[in-house]
Enzyme design. Structure first.
Site, short mmCIF file in Angstrom:
data_model
loop_
_atom_site.label_atom_id
_atom_site.label_comp_id
_atom_site.label_asym_id
_atom_site.label_seq_id
_atom_site.Cartn_x
_atom_site.Cartn_y
_atom_site.Cartn_z
N HIS A 1 0.65 -3.17 6.54
CA HIS A 1 1.26 -3.81 5.58
C HIS A 1 2.51 -4.69 5.54
O HIS A 1 2.30 -5.73 5.80
CB HIS A 1 1.47 -2.69 4.37
CG HIS A 1 0.59 -1.88 3.98
ND1 HIS A 1 -0.55 -2.40 3.12
CD2 HIS A 1 0.20 -0.61 4.08
CE1 HIS A 1 -1.31 -1.49 2.88
NE2 HIS A 1 -0.82 -0.21 3.22
O1 RIB Z 1 1.92 -0.28 -0.16
C1 RIB Z 1 2.27 -0.68 1.04
C2 RIB Z 1 3.86 -0.53 0.88
O2 RIB Z 1 4.31 0.34 0.15
C3 RIB Z 1 4.31 -0.60 2.21
O3 RIB Z 1 5.59 -1.51 2.13
C4 RIB Z 1 4.77 0.63 2.60
O4 RIB Z 1 5.95 0.84 3.55
C5 RIB Z 1 5.15 1.35 1.31
O5 RIB Z 1 6.61 0.97 1.06
#
Ligand code: RIB
Ligand code: CA
Length: 314
Positions: free
Chosen positions: A243
């Site tokens: 992500h």
């Molecule tokens: O949904 C993914 C996000 O949520 C990323 O930033 C992960 O680190 C969590 O914070």
């Protein structure tokens, strides 16, 4: 070409940690002015410690770290320790960093830095709940307007949610802050689950990282191995989504992504759908463009960028 000045606001967190290392590994393209931390995946004390540990791993002690908000603006705090481990860094051995965070609140440092720098030159990269950015807007909205762009990981449209059926974690964790940021008028690029679910690391990727042989690459491999052994339902195709690294990859190689203009608003009231991002491509007078939504990502190209970049760290 001068490196792009950036501020990274994050909640490390496994994928934040990988994103920080990717940024540290790219000094020719990214001038990391500082890191700000927020409560999210794990509490603020841990996200701040973890950011300092990644700075130490990258031998980048000149980059300051500032702690920010310990709780969301309105809603009760939520965390994601089940995905990141109690420490926030999987099962990595953790200790106290060799250099602590700097004194002062993250939101104050963000607005002061934006005031000190020429307008339209600094990019805010946001990888956690948007609480610090909303606080910065509350402190000095005009200063935040001086940012060239906000590049954020968060939200979901086609992919549905990853913390509830309809919400992605960063927006779910502080929907009021996210709504405030989408209303602030600064150019915004959003890398939601629609994009990040196209960038996945599997055991073969872990092996490629191990082959790099650097401490940083081995650390990323260990962080991914921890995530790969979790029984999570978004591990499609045997891979885990990268992500937060997608925000840094977008800055380093924007041609690996495509995006569309949209209007984004956030549900802040419904107990069933709080944190849902309504990403509307049919912009109009009452739903004007306030962001660009990344719709495609070249996963192989992003991962190759990560592997090659990590060769430059110790
Ligand atoms: O949904 C993914 C996000 O949520 C990323 O930033 C992960 O680190 C969590 O914070
Ligand atoms: Ca994060």
């Amino acid at each position: 070409m001068q490196p792009q000045p950036i501020i990274i606001d994050c909640d490390p967190g496994i994928d934040d940690a990988i994103a920080l290392l990717l940024a540290f590994a790219s000094p020719a393209k990214l001038d990391l002015l500082g890191i700000t931390t927020v409560a999210g995946n794990v509490p603020l004390a841990l996200t701040t410690r973890n950011a300092c540990l990644m700075r130490e791993l990258a031998s980048s002690h000149s980059v300051p770290v500032y702690a920010g908000c310990a709780a969301p603006l309105v809603r009760a705090p939520v965390d994601a320790g089940h995905f990141h481990g109690a420490s926030g860094l999987g099962n990595l051995p953790v200790s106290q960093p060799d250099q602590p965070a700097s004194p002062g609140h993250a939101a104050r440092w963000i607005v002061d830095t934006l005031r000190q720098r020429p307008s339209n030159t600094v990019t805010l990269v946001v990888m956690g709940p948007m609480t610090n950015i909303a606080q910065a807007i509350a402190l000095d909205a005009d200063a935040v307007q001086r940012a060239q762009c906000i590049v954020a990981m968060g939200g979901a449209r086609c992919e549905g949610g990853n913390i509830t059926a309809s919400a992605e974690f960063n927006i779910f964790a502080d929907p009021h802050a996210a709504r405030r940021v989408f209303q602030c008028g600064c150019p915004i690029v959003m890398l939601g689950l629609d994009a990040t679910h196209q960038v996945r690391a599997n055991p073969a990727h872990v092996a490629a990282l191990r082959a790099v042989g650097t401490r940083a690459a081995n650390t990323v491999a260990s962080l991914l191995e921890f995530t790969l052994q979790l029984p999570a339902n978004d591990h499609r195709d045997g891979g885990v989504p990268l992500h937060d690294p997608c925000t840094i990859a977008w800055l380093l190689d924007p041609a690996a992504f495509t995006d569309l203009p949209c209007h984004i608003d956030v549900e802040t009231e419904s107990p069933l759908t709080i944190g849902h991002t309504a990403v509307e491509f049919r912009v109009s007078a009452d739903k004007p463009t306030n962001a660009r939504w990344v719709v495609s990502a070249n996963g192989a190209r992003v991962f190759e960028l990560l592997v090659q970049s990590l060769r430059h760290l110790p």
